[in-house]
Design a protein around this motif. Structure first.
Motif, mmCIF file in Angstrom:
data_model
loop_
_atom_site.group_PDB
_atom_site.id
_atom_site.type_symbol
_atom_site.label_atom_id
_atom_site.label_comp_id
_atom_site.label_asym_id
_atom_site.label_seq_id
_atom_site.Cartn_x
_atom_site.Cartn_y
_atom_site.Cartn_z
ATOM 1 N N SER A 95 1.082 -1.378 0.024
ATOM 2 C CA SER A 95 -0.232 -0.103 -0.022
ATOM 3 C C SER A 95 0.676 1.227 -0.090
ATOM 4 O O SER A 95 0.544 2.282 -0.187
ATOM 5 N N GLY B 35 -11.444 -2.089 -0.652
ATOM 6 C CA GLY B 35 -9.933 -1.955 -0.548
ATOM 7 C C GLY B 35 -9.556 -1.967 -1.894
ATOM 8 O O GLY B 35 -8.559 -1.958 -2.355
ATOM 9 N N HIS C 34 -10.150 0.028 -4.540
ATOM 10 C CA HIS C 34 -9.288 1.251 -4.329
ATOM 11 C C HIS C 34 -7.528 1.012 -4.779
ATOM 12 O O HIS C 34 -7.254 2.023 -5.086
ATOM 13 N N SER D 191 -5.844 -5.463 2.023
ATOM 14 C CA SER D 191 -7.295 -3.582 0.923
ATOM 15 C C SER D 191 -7.889 -2.727 2.115
ATOM 16 O O SER D 191 -7.873 -2.162 1.907
ATOM 17 N N LEU E 250 -7.205 1.377 2.400
ATOM 18 C CA LEU E 250 -8.638 1.893 2.021
ATOM 19 C C LEU E 250 -8.517 3.293 4.043
ATOM 20 O O LEU E 250 -9.120 4.024 3.186
ATOM 21 N N TRP F 83 -6.036 5.719 4.237
ATOM 22 C CA TRP F 83 -5.843 6.378 2.505
ATOM 23 C C TRP F 83 -7.404 7.417 3.159
ATOM 24 O O TRP F 83 -7.077 8.580 2.263
ATOM 25 N N THR F 84 -8.153 7.042 3.356
ATOM 26 C CA THR F 84 -9.427 8.040 3.955
ATOM 27 C C THR F 84 -8.689 8.974 5.452
ATOM 28 O O THR F 84 -8.873 10.021 5.856
#
Length: 418
Positions: A108, A357, A360, A402, A406, A409-410
């Motif tokens: 990631s 995810g 994403h 995953s 996600l 990332w938020t």
């Protein structure tokens, strides 16, 4: 939520590993030395045969899953007590929590994502539960998930060869020697990655090293089985699992496996098959399962639909009775409603966020191919054979990875720093 995420990011990795180890050791000590799943007896007998008589089998050499049996047998050198391998699996499970966090960060690009993955996997109840059982689940998860992630990282590197490709091949080979369903999944991956090599997206050197490290342990095991049984085979349980998913499906699903086997014992062709050697017997079972599917296409389709739901359901069935005995108590003393409540705390969020995810992470391109192939193939295989929540256990770390990416990332760009 942002404050919680920031706090998670500040907690050192060793704290999550320590928590994972404490939970798993505590559960193993609670389980003690008795059996809780029917399948544990078979693994116990084979592992003790290895420790006491130096043979891979209960009373004579058998075609069995060598990785979990060898792992259990190693700790049976301390004595014939299931608690020893349970404690060893607890340590292995804690180590896997750390490895999953590292792999999440590498795929990631987010340090926070790795911390979230460690936090979730440390307390995920079903890896804790199966880490206490003398079955193949923990060893399968500990081999197949790193194998898929290393393959994804190697694909991400493109034409640059590294240690990750052969490591992926070896890990996926060990996964197949833990649960044979990993064999066709890896085979499909090698076929698909040939196309990536032809397109110039992956190096032939990486592909060759990966396949070589994958095929050598499998070939060795097949040759050993040929010497023992006279047949080059890697497994002899595919036929019986196909029977349970077709001919015996209704009884196994609505009652239990023992009732299904009692019914099978009344069938003339089954009685005749029992007189055959293992390989021929397994071929008879496969033939009967395929015959059932050809003669009952509508019923087979409904079975596939039911098994798809069983594989991805959010909580265990509440209307099925599991019979307890001195060698079987799957609930470990928990009530059915409590098991459903625990499942609902984790499964819906992890499955839904996990697939979101993966979408994403589509920026990783073909590097995600191993994840998608594994998830789809595992589902398809268990639609053909037997299916329940337990069999998706190896899918969940991929979804935790995953989902963690996600969630990180938020939190904004700062969370993406390594």
């Amino acid at each position: 939520a942002q404050k919680l995420m920031r706090r998670l990011g500040r907690i050192p990795d060793w704290a999550w590993v320590a928590l994972a180890l404490a939970l798993r050791l505590g559960f193993a000590l609670k389980l003690g030395s008795r059996f809780y799943q029917v399948d544990e007896s078979a693994f116990d007998a084979a592992a003790w045969g290895l420790a006491a008589r130096h043979i891979l089998g209960a009373d004579a050499p058998q075609i069995i899953a060598p990785v979990p049996v060898s792992f259990f047998g190693l700790f049976y050198l301390l004595g014939h007590d299931p608690l020893y391998p349970r404690l060893a699996q607890a340590c292995l499970g804690a180590g896997f929590v750390y490895l999953l966090g590292r792999l999440t960060r590498q795929l990631s690009g987010s340090r926070l994502a790795g911390s979230i993955a460690m936090a979730i996997s440390a307390i995920y109840p079903f890896t804790i539960y199966y880490g206490g059982m003398l079955m193949s689940e923990t060893l399968y998860v500990a081999t197949v998930v790193p194998g898929l992630c290393w393959l994804a990282l190697s694909l991400k590197e493109g034409r640059r060869a590294s240690w990750r490709a052969p490591a992926a091949g070896l890990a996926l080979s060990l996964a197949a020697l833990s649960r044979m369903e990993a064999l066709p999944i890896a085979g499909l991956l090698w076929l698909l990655t040939v196309l990536l090599c032809l397109a110039g997206r992956w190096s032939w050197k990486s592909w060759g090293l990966a396949v070589l490290c994958w095929i050598l342990p499998l070939a060795f095991w097949g040759l050993r089985n040929q010497k023992v049984t006279g047949h080059f085979a890697l497994d002899n349980h595919g036929g019986i699992t196909m029977l349970h998913g077709t001919v015996l499906y209704d009884r196994a699903e609505e009652l239990d496996t023992l009732d299904a086997m009692k019914h099978a014992a009344t069938l003339p062709w089954y009685q005749e098959a029992l007189k055959l050697p293992e390989a021929e017997r397994d071929a008879v079972y496969v033939g009967q399962a395929l015959k059932f599917m050809r003669e009952n296409p509508g019923q087979t389709f409904l079975q596939w639909c039911n098994k798809f739901v069983a594989f991805w359901r959010f909580y265990p069935r509440l209307n099925k009775t599991y019979f307890a005995s001195d060698r079987s108590q799957p609930s470990v003393g928990l009530g059915r409603k409590m098991m459903a409540a625990i499942s609902l705390l984790f499964e819906p969020a992890l499955i839904l966020l996990g697939f979101a995810g993966l979408w994403h992470l589509r920026r990783l391109g073909w590097a995600l191919l191993p994840f998608w192939v594994f998830l789809a193939s595992s589902t398809a295989i268990h639609m053909l054979i037997v299916s329940m929540m337990r069999y998706r256990l190896a899918c969940m770390p991929l979804l935790i990875l995953s989902a963690s990416a996600l969630l990180a990332w938020t939190q904004g760009p700062a969370a993406q720093e390594r």
